[in-house]
Design a protein around this motif. Sequence first.
Motif, PDB file in Angstrom:
ATOM      1  N   LEU A  23      22.066 -18.224 -39.104  1.00  0.00           N
ATOM      2  CA  LEU A  23      21.443 -19.469 -38.657  1.00  0.00           C
ATOM      3  C   LEU A  23      21.801 -20.592 -39.618  1.00  0.00           C
ATOM      4  CD1 LEU A  23      17.832 -18.024 -38.133  1.00  0.00           C
ATOM      5  CD2 LEU A  23      19.780 -17.884 -36.552  1.00  0.00           C
ATOM      6  N   ASP A  24      22.011 -21.791 -39.067  1.00  0.00           N
ATOM      7  CA  ASP A  24      22.208 -22.954 -39.929  1.00  0.00           C
ATOM      8  C   ASP A  24      21.014 -23.094 -40.862  1.00  0.00           C
ATOM      9  OD1 ASP A  24      24.599 -23.602 -38.725  1.00  0.00           O
ATOM     10  OD2 ASP A  24      23.718 -25.054 -37.336  1.00  0.00           O
ATOM     11  N   CYS A  25      21.286 -23.365 -42.122  1.00  0.00           N
ATOM     12  CA  CYS A  25      20.207 -23.491 -43.105  1.00  0.00           C
ATOM     13  C   CYS A  25      19.690 -24.929 -43.105  1.00  0.00           C
ATOM     14  CB  CYS A  25      20.718 -23.109 -44.487  1.00  0.00           C
ATOM     15  SG  CYS A  25      19.407 -23.014 -45.712  1.00  0.00           S
ATOM     16  N   PRO A  26      18.406 -25.133 -42.789  1.00  0.00           N
ATOM     17  CA  PRO A  26      17.861 -26.498 -42.832  1.00  0.00           C
ATOM     18  C   PRO A  26      18.010 -27.097 -44.235  1.00  0.00           C
ATOM     19  CG  PRO A  26      16.329 -24.994 -41.744  1.00  0.00           C
ATOM     20  CD  PRO A  26      17.393 -24.146 -42.354  1.00  0.00           C
ATOM     21  N   ILE A  60      15.524 -11.488 -44.625  1.00  0.00           N
ATOM     22  CA  ILE A  60      16.720 -12.335 -44.735  1.00  0.00           C
ATOM     23  C   ILE A  60      17.791 -11.545 -45.485  1.00  0.00           C
ATOM     24  CG2 ILE A  60      17.664 -14.503 -45.594  1.00  0.00           C
ATOM     25  CD1 ILE A  60      14.894 -15.714 -45.459  1.00  0.00           C
ATOM     26  N   SER A  61      18.945 -11.374 -44.861  1.00  0.00           N
ATOM     27  CA  SER A  61      19.991 -10.510 -45.434  1.00  0.00           C
ATOM     28  C   SER A  61      21.056 -11.297 -46.200  1.00  0.00           C
ATOM     29  CB  SER A  61      20.645  -9.672 -44.335  1.00  0.00           C
ATOM     30  OG  SER A  61      21.188 -10.497 -43.320  1.00  0.00           O
ATOM     31  N   THR A  62      20.801 -12.598 -46.414  1.00  0.00           N
ATOM     32  CA  THR A  62      21.762 -13.439 -47.137  1.00  0.00           C
ATOM     33  C   THR A  62      21.072 -14.113 -48.332  1.00  0.00           C
ATOM     34  OG1 THR A  62      21.234 -15.213 -45.574  1.00  0.00           O
ATOM     35  CG2 THR A  62      23.262 -13.967 -45.170  1.00  0.00           C
ATOM     36  N   LEU A  63      21.877 -14.671 -49.222  1.00  0.00           N
ATOM     37  CA  LEU A  63      21.373 -15.487 -50.323  1.00  0.00           C
ATOM     38  C   LEU A  63      21.514 -16.972 -49.952  1.00  0.00           C
ATOM     39  CD1 LEU A  63      22.954 -13.668 -53.411  1.00  0.00           C
ATOM     40  CD2 LEU A  63      20.512 -13.799 -52.868  1.00  0.00           C
ATOM     41  N   PRO A  64      20.687 -17.846 -50.538  1.00  0.00           N
ATOM     42  CA  PRO A  64      20.763 -19.275 -50.192  1.00  0.00           C
ATOM     43  C   PRO A  64      22.150 -19.881 -50.362  1.00  0.00           C
ATOM     44  CG  PRO A  64      18.781 -18.837 -51.456  1.00  0.00           C
ATOM     45  CD  PRO A  64      19.572 -17.559 -51.456  1.00  0.00           C
ATOM     46  N   LYS A  65      22.929 -19.417 -51.345  1.00  0.00           N
ATOM     47  CA  LYS A  65      24.249 -20.023 -51.603  1.00  0.00           C
ATOM     48  C   LYS A  65      25.215 -19.854 -50.430  1.00  0.00           C
ATOM     49  CE  LYS A  65      27.256 -18.078 -54.241  1.00  0.00           C
ATOM     50  NZ  LYS A  65      27.991 -17.591 -55.417  1.00  0.00           N
ATOM     51  N   SER A  66      24.901 -18.918 -49.503  1.00  0.00           N
ATOM     52  CA  SER A  66      25.768 -18.726 -48.330  1.00  0.00           C
ATOM     53  C   SER A  66      25.594 -19.848 -47.310  1.00  0.00           C
ATOM     54  CB  SER A  66      25.461 -17.390 -47.651  1.00  0.00           C
ATOM     55  OG  SER A  66      24.192 -17.439 -47.013  1.00  0.00           O
ATOM     56  N   ASN A  67      24.517 -20.657 -47.478  1.00  0.00           N
ATOM     57  CA  ASN A  67      24.204 -21.760 -46.561  1.00  0.00           C
ATOM     58  C   ASN A  67      23.894 -21.310 -45.136  1.00  0.00           C
ATOM     59  OD1 ASN A  67      24.414 -23.878 -48.461  1.00  0.00           O
ATOM     60  ND2 ASN A  67      26.648 -23.796 -48.313  1.00  0.00           N
ATOM     61  N   SER A  68      23.627 -20.033 -44.962  1.00  0.00           N
ATOM     62  CA  SER A  68      23.180 -19.516 -43.666  1.00  0.00           C
ATOM     63  C   SER A  68      22.024 -18.557 -43.899  1.00  0.00           C
ATOM     64  CB  SER A  68      24.307 -18.760 -42.948  1.00  0.00           C
ATOM     65  OG  SER A  68      25.292 -19.640 -42.464  1.00  0.00           O
ATOM     66  N   ILE A  69      21.052 -18.605 -42.998  1.00  0.00           N
ATOM     67  CA  ILE A  69      19.956 -17.635 -43.020  1.00  0.00           C
ATOM     68  C   ILE A  69      20.402 -16.452 -42.169  1.00  0.00           C
ATOM     69  CG2 ILE A  69      17.551 -17.196 -42.408  1.00  0.00           C
ATOM     70  CD1 ILE A  69      17.080 -20.254 -42.671  1.00  0.00           C
ATOM     71  N   GLY A  70      20.583 -15.295 -42.797  1.00  0.00           N
ATOM     72  CA  GLY A  70      21.048 -14.115 -42.076  1.00  0.00           C
ATOM     73  C   GLY A  70      19.883 -13.235 -41.655  1.00  0.00           C
ATOM     74  N   ILE A  71      19.851 -12.877 -40.385  1.00  0.00           N
ATOM     75  CA  ILE A  71      18.840 -11.975 -39.841  1.00  0.00           C
ATOM     76  C   ILE A  71      19.573 -10.775 -39.248  1.00  0.00           C
ATOM     77  CG2 ILE A  71      16.984 -11.696 -38.154  1.00  0.00           C
ATOM     78  CD1 ILE A  71      16.299 -13.805 -40.226  1.00  0.00           C
ATOM     79  N   THR A  72      19.354  -9.602 -39.815  1.00  0.00           N
ATOM     80  CA  THR A  72      20.023  -8.385 -39.333  1.00  0.00           C
ATOM     81  C   THR A  72      18.992  -7.495 -38.659  1.00  0.00           C
ATOM     82  OG1 THR A  72      21.627  -8.523 -41.147  1.00  0.00           O
ATOM     83  CG2 THR A  72      21.443  -6.407 -40.001  1.00  0.00           C
ATOM     84  N   THR A  73      19.251  -7.100 -37.416  1.00  0.00           N
ATOM     85  CA  THR A  73      18.246  -6.321 -36.687  1.00  0.00           C
ATOM     86  C   THR A  73      18.904  -5.317 -35.743  1.00  0.00           C
ATOM     87  OG1 THR A  73      16.219  -6.526 -35.360  1.00  0.00           O
ATOM     88  CG2 THR A  73      18.031  -7.994 -34.782  1.00  0.00           C
TER      89      THR A  73
END
Length: 238
Positions: A23-26, A60-73
């Motif tokens: 997801l785009d990071c706000p 959240i499966s990502t770190l903020p530096k990736s600039n995307s919010i990762g959701i793995t399901t």
Amino acid sequence: MQIYWTKINKIIEETPEVKTYLLDCPEDYTWEEGSHIHLALEGFNAGEKPNRSLIRHMSISTLPKSNSIGITTRIREQCSEFKTILRNLEVGNEVAVFKTHSNVPLKREDKNIYLLSSGVGLATFRPLVLDYFERAAGVNQMHSLNIDSSKDFLFTNIFESTPDKKFTSQFVDNRKDYYEEVKSLTADKDGLFYVVGSDEFLVQNIEVLCKQGIKPEQIMLDKHERQRLEFLSFDLSI
């Protein structure tokens, strides 16, 4: 409470049943490793009260530096209304995110860390491992043990043993091997044990760990502190 509407920018098929939604990071939105987020689908707040069937807690499966919010399901063929809708979403569709919190940040206490997970629970640990790779200070070494009966193991490019980074990783596909391995890990009476999975999985792991002499304060769960204490207060004499 601020609700952020944001767009899906990428969908990754990790395995036949598991997808990661990026997801785009706000702007100015950040989180700690090991965080979960409330993910809500269109229409969740259309009525007087929120439609809870359209809201889920997700790691959240990502770190903020990736600039995307990762959701793995994991999305099985037979699934809930929420996951049925999620499965049909495409890049560019909007979802809502709010209320982020971490119950399992990486503790840097100069101890060994053991990450115990079941299936897609491994997604919670992905940012912890990435954070450890970037900055190992305060962590002696890290070991991941994941059980997945599907044998479609996740994130194998990250969860692979890397001796020079003092990281080891193991995947098993059956409970017998898994719990035998957990018992062997408890030879380290000073380690920190992080556990992520279903409530039943948590209870079984806590029981094994405590019977092997691991103290409750060494066990980290992806639960709020009150819930964590409830899980850790079971009677070993039963």
